[in-house]
Design a protein around this motif. Sequence first.
Motif, PDB file in Angstrom:
ATOM      1  N   MET A   1       0.840  -1.200   0.000  1.00  0.00           N
ATOM      2  CA  MET A   1       0.000   0.000   0.000  1.00  0.00           C
ATOM      3  C   MET A   1       0.870   1.244   0.000  1.00  0.00           C
ATOM      4  O   MET A   1       1.847   1.338   0.736  1.00  0.00           O
ATOM      5  CB  MET A   1      -0.927   0.015   1.226  1.00  0.00           C
ATOM      6  N   LYS A   2       0.499   2.210  -0.859  1.00  0.00           N
ATOM      7  CA  LYS A   2       1.240   3.462  -0.966  1.00  0.00           C
ATOM      8  C   LYS A   2       0.549   4.534  -0.115  1.00  0.00           C
ATOM      9  O   LYS A   2      -0.652   4.738  -0.228  1.00  0.00           O
ATOM     10  CB  LYS A   2       1.332   3.904  -2.419  1.00  0.00           C
ATOM     11  N   ILE A   3       1.340   5.188   0.702  1.00  0.00           N
ATOM     12  CA  ILE A   3       0.826   6.141   1.698  1.00  0.00           C
ATOM     13  C   ILE A   3       1.399   7.533   1.439  1.00  0.00           C
ATOM     14  O   ILE A   3       2.572   7.687   1.096  1.00  0.00           O
ATOM     15  CB  ILE A   3       1.207   5.703   3.130  1.00  0.00           C
ATOM     16  N   ALA A   4       0.556   8.554   1.624  1.00  0.00           N
ATOM     17  CA  ALA A   4       1.025   9.936   1.687  1.00  0.00           C
ATOM     18  C   ALA A   4       0.504  10.546   2.977  1.00  0.00           C
ATOM     19  O   ALA A   4      -0.634  10.268   3.394  1.00  0.00           O
ATOM     20  CB  ALA A   4       0.532  10.742   0.490  1.00  0.00           C
ATOM     21  N   ILE A   5       1.334  11.347   3.626  1.00  0.00           N
ATOM     22  CA  ILE A   5       0.914  12.057   4.836  1.00  0.00           C
ATOM     23  C   ILE A   5       0.838  13.541   4.500  1.00  0.00           C
ATOM     24  O   ILE A   5       1.785  14.126   3.969  1.00  0.00           O
ATOM     25  CB  ILE A   5       1.894  11.825   5.997  1.00  0.00           C
ATOM     26  N   TYR A   6      -0.296  14.147   4.813  1.00  0.00           N
ATOM     27  CA  TYR A   6      -0.524  15.554   4.510  1.00  0.00           C
ATOM     28  C   TYR A   6      -0.906  16.248   5.807  1.00  0.00           C
ATOM     29  O   TYR A   6      -1.982  16.014   6.350  1.00  0.00           O
ATOM     30  CB  TYR A   6      -1.636  15.692   3.474  1.00  0.00           C
ATOM     31  N   ALA A   7      -0.003  17.084   6.319  1.00  0.00           N
ATOM     32  CA  ALA A   7      -0.216  17.724   7.625  1.00  0.00           C
ATOM     33  C   ALA A   7      -0.176  19.243   7.493  1.00  0.00           C
ATOM     34  O   ALA A   7       0.479  19.788   6.592  1.00  0.00           O
ATOM     35  CB  ALA A   7       0.856  17.269   8.619  1.00  0.00           C
ATOM     36  N   ASN A   8      -0.897  19.929   8.397  1.00  0.00           N
ATOM     37  CA  ASN A   8      -0.728  21.378   8.461  1.00  0.00           C
ATOM     38  C   ASN A   8       0.567  21.703   9.202  1.00  0.00           C
ATOM     39  O   ASN A   8       1.260  20.802   9.688  1.00  0.00           O
ATOM     40  CB  ASN A   8      -1.952  22.057   9.092  1.00  0.00           C
ATOM     41  N   ASP A   9       0.917  22.985   9.282  1.00  0.00           N
ATOM     42  CA  ASP A   9       2.219  23.351   9.842  1.00  0.00           C
ATOM     43  C   ASP A   9       2.167  23.660  11.342  1.00  0.00           C
ATOM     44  O   ASP A   9       3.103  24.238  11.898  1.00  0.00           O
ATOM     45  CB  ASP A   9       2.832  24.531   9.093  1.00  0.00           C
ATOM     46  N   GLY A  10       1.086  23.258  12.004  1.00  0.00           N
ATOM     47  CA  GLY A  10       1.010  23.422  13.453  1.00  0.00           C
ATOM     48  C   GLY A  10       1.994  22.516  14.172  1.00  0.00           C
ATOM     49  O   GLY A  10       2.351  21.435  13.674  1.00  0.00           O
ATOM     50  N   ARG A  11       2.428  22.934  15.342  1.00  0.00           N
ATOM     51  CA  ARG A  11       3.441  22.169  16.068  1.00  0.00           C
ATOM     52  C   ARG A  11       2.964  20.756  16.390  1.00  0.00           C
ATOM     53  O   ARG A  11       3.698  19.784  16.187  1.00  0.00           O
ATOM     54  CB  ARG A  11       3.809  22.908  17.362  1.00  0.00           C
ATOM     55  N   GLN A  12       1.733  20.630  16.894  1.00  0.00           N
ATOM     56  CA  GLN A  12       1.209  19.313  17.238  1.00  0.00           C
ATOM     57  C   GLN A  12       1.043  18.443  16.000  1.00  0.00           C
ATOM     58  O   GLN A  12       1.356  17.251  16.010  1.00  0.00           O
ATOM     59  CB  GLN A  12      -0.114  19.452  17.979  1.00  0.00           C
ATOM     60  N   SER A  13       0.546  19.033  14.919  1.00  0.00           N
ATOM     61  CA  SER A  13       0.348  18.267  13.690  1.00  0.00           C
ATOM     62  C   SER A  13       1.682  17.773  13.130  1.00  0.00           C
ATOM     63  O   SER A  13       1.785  16.627  12.662  1.00  0.00           O
ATOM     64  CB  SER A  13      -0.367  19.122  12.641  1.00  0.00           C
ATOM     65  N   MET A  14       2.692  18.611  13.172  1.00  0.00           N
ATOM     66  CA  MET A  14       3.997  18.190  12.664  1.00  0.00           C
ATOM     67  C   MET A  14       4.584  17.073  13.524  1.00  0.00           C
ATOM     68  O   MET A  14       5.215  16.138  13.012  1.00  0.00           O
ATOM     69  CB  MET A  14       4.946  19.389  12.614  1.00  0.00           C
ATOM     70  N   ALA A  15       4.374  17.147  14.839  1.00  0.00           N
ATOM     71  CA  ALA A  15       4.874  16.098  15.731  1.00  0.00           C
ATOM     72  C   ALA A  15       4.184  14.769  15.440  1.00  0.00           C
ATOM     73  O   ALA A  15       4.830  13.708  15.370  1.00  0.00           O
ATOM     74  CB  ALA A  15       4.667  16.500  17.188  1.00  0.00           C
ATOM     75  N   VAL A  16       2.867  14.792  15.269  1.00  0.00           N
ATOM     76  CA  VAL A  16       2.123  13.578  14.943  1.00  0.00           C
ATOM     77  C   VAL A  16       2.542  13.050  13.571  1.00  0.00           C
ATOM     78  O   VAL A  16       2.691  11.831  13.372  1.00  0.00           O
ATOM     79  CB  VAL A  16       0.606  13.846  14.979  1.00  0.00           C
ATOM     80  N   SER A  17       2.766  13.947  12.636  1.00  0.00           N
ATOM     81  CA  SER A  17       3.204  13.545  11.299  1.00  0.00           C
ATOM     82  C   SER A  17       4.533  12.802  11.352  1.00  0.00           C
ATOM     83  O   SER A  17       4.713  11.773  10.687  1.00  0.00           O
ATOM     84  CB  SER A  17       3.315  14.778  10.398  1.00  0.00           C
ATOM     85  N   ARG A  18       5.462  13.300  12.135  1.00  0.00           N
ATOM     86  CA  ARG A  18       6.775  12.620  12.253  1.00  0.00           C
ATOM     87  C   ARG A  18       6.613  11.223  12.860  1.00  0.00           C
ATOM     88  O   ARG A  18       7.262  10.258  12.426  1.00  0.00           O
ATOM     89  CB  ARG A  18       7.722  13.470  13.096  1.00  0.00           C
ATOM     90  N   LYS A  19       5.748  11.096  13.857  1.00  0.00           N
ATOM     91  CA  LYS A  19       5.499   9.774  14.462  1.00  0.00           C
ATOM     92  C   LYS A  19       4.892   8.817  13.440  1.00  0.00           C
ATOM     93  O   LYS A  19       5.265   7.639  13.370  1.00  0.00           O
ATOM     94  CB  LYS A  19       4.570   9.925  15.669  1.00  0.00           C
ATOM     95  N   LEU A  20       3.962   9.328  12.645  1.00  0.00           N
ATOM     96  CA  LEU A  20       3.344   8.488  11.637  1.00  0.00           C
ATOM     97  C   LEU A  20       4.358   8.028  10.594  1.00  0.00           C
ATOM     98  O   LEU A  20       4.357   6.859  10.181  1.00  0.00           O
ATOM     99  CB  LEU A  20       2.197   9.241  10.960  1.00  0.00           C
TER     100      LEU A  20
END
Length: 268
Positions: free
Chosen positions: A1-20
Amino acid sequence: MKIAIYANDGRQSMAVSRKLYQKFADTHFIFDNDHPDIVVTVGGDGTLLSAFHKYAAIIDSVRFVSVHTGHLGFYTDWRDDEIDDLVISLQSDNGQSVSYPLLDIHVKYKGIAKAVNYLALNEATLKRSNATMVTDVYIGGEFFEKFRGDGLCVSTPTGSTAYNKSLGGAVIHPNLKVLQVTEISSINNRVFRTLSSPMIIAPSDWVTLVPSAGRDYSLTVDQQNYHGKQIEQLRFKISKKSIHFAKYRHMQFWRRVQDAFIGAEYEN
């Protein structure tokens, strides 16, 4: 499965994005930002809308999963402390999805031979900045009324819970593939009259607006704004395309409406 992560530039969103990113890498998912099978958005409804427009060209082949990092959004099913469960769900994905209808917007600009097409998830609005907006309204090709006022909002069923609702429009279940036209501060007196009521338009019909001449109109398509060109005609119709959400635990529509606008404290 091919995945893309699309996050806003908020601090919490970026932190969750890195974990994902790390968890997907550890479980051997393939990252593909151009042609993903699944787009995981991290943020809120605004982030999901932005991701939808980025991937609109391949909307038929992509599914969305949304993680919220603030207040519960209308399109977001997963909390930011549930990403382990989300990754496990993706590992056992069987291709199921729930689909919502979209809005086709067909615009003819003065001096431009080829019409421009837009696709909306929530709504499109037409307003005029420096004067009362005057536009002829046609339904299914037949003249209906001459509208005068601040503007008109044309929404999808899921978009009926957004700007449309604040204008007094009805909330519509997305199983009904209809569009809704809602007035924005119409002028109604002894001289000028409009229906002065939201209209639910069948999927076989379309709505056409022919505004009076002027370059000061503003067309919005979800979060995007287009202005500076003279609009000769707009046509709105329920699209043949849909947005698809991966159905792992997608919340039932009326429960989503209840959570968004009423809240658990009002439950019996």
